[in-house]
Scaffold this active site. Structure first.
Site, short mmCIF file in Angstrom:
data_model
loop_
_atom_site.label_atom_id
_atom_site.label_comp_id
_atom_site.label_asym_id
_atom_site.label_seq_id
_atom_site.Cartn_x
_atom_site.Cartn_y
_atom_site.Cartn_z
N THR A 15 -4.58 0.16 -6.17
CA THR A 15 -3.69 -0.04 -5.03
C THR A 15 -3.37 -1.51 -4.78
O THR A 15 -4.07 -2.41 -5.24
CB THR A 15 -4.30 0.56 -3.75
OG1 THR A 15 -5.51 -0.13 -3.44
CG2 THR A 15 -4.58 2.04 -3.92
N ASP A 16 -2.31 -1.71 -4.02
CA ASP A 16 -1.96 -3.05 -3.57
C ASP A 16 -2.56 -3.27 -2.18
O ASP A 16 -3.33 -2.44 -1.69
CB ASP A 16 -0.44 -3.26 -3.59
CG ASP A 16 0.32 -2.31 -2.68
OD1 ASP A 16 -0.30 -1.71 -1.78
OD2 ASP A 16 1.54 -2.18 -2.86
N LEU A 17 -2.20 -4.36 -1.56
CA LEU A 17 -2.75 -4.72 -0.26
C LEU A 17 -2.53 -3.64 0.80
O LEU A 17 -3.35 -3.46 1.69
CB LEU A 17 -2.13 -6.05 0.19
CG LEU A 17 -2.63 -6.64 1.49
CD1 LEU A 17 -4.12 -6.95 1.39
CD2 LEU A 17 -1.86 -7.90 1.83
#
Length: 163
Positions: A33-35
């Site tokens: 995942t990203d932030l």
């Protein structure tokens, strides 16, 4: 804590063949995942690759042995991908793969990623991709796929779904 002398060890996840489909389940981990907690777009490519590698293994195609014997290896020559809905941290994801076209030196596959709902809810299509993989010799030039490999793909493509 007492450990048995030879405890059963967990094995890596495997997909399964279901007629003309290969199904491979995975979970979206934090590293995917990203932030914002949404799966980063490039990770779908990793998931699709993992599912294709498992498909080959399920079909009895030993890529490593072919490469080590100097016969060649598959390489992606073209792909088209669409992102339709986001996967998020801890989602259960199913990758389905089907063979669309078989050629002498290449094959085109269709892959779809679905988010699996908890319980009996409907799955959500997250992404779909069409990918062409070509068989390349050690010199990097296209060459015919091994006959046994083409036969395995043809049997997979024409298989009847289980009921």
């Amino acid at each position: 804590m007492t450990v048995p002398p030879n405890p059963p060890m967990p094995r890596p996840a495997e997909g399964r063949l279901d007629g003309p489909l290969h199904r491979f389940a995975l979970r979206a981990h934090f590293e995917d995942t990203d932030l914002s907690g949404v799966v980063y777009h490039a990770n779908y490519l990793r998931w699709f690759e993992r599912a294709r590698s498992d498909l080959l293994r399920q079909l009895g195609i030993d890529q490593r042995a072919a490469h080590e014997a100097g016969e060649g290896a598959y390489a992606v020559s073209d792909l088209q991908i669409r992102y339709l809905a986001p996967a998020r941290l801890d989602d259960d994801v199913l990758i389905e793969t089907a063979a669309e076209e078989l050629g002498a030196a290449s094959s085109r596959l269709v892959q779809r990623a679905y988010r699996l709902a908890a319980g009996d809810g409907p799955a959500v299509l997250l992404s779909d991709m069409r990918v062409r993989v070509g068989f390349l010799g050690p010199d990097g030039r296209p060459r015919r796929q091994p006959a046994a490999w083409r036969s395995a793909f043809a049997s997979f493509q024409s298989a009847t779904p289980e009921t």
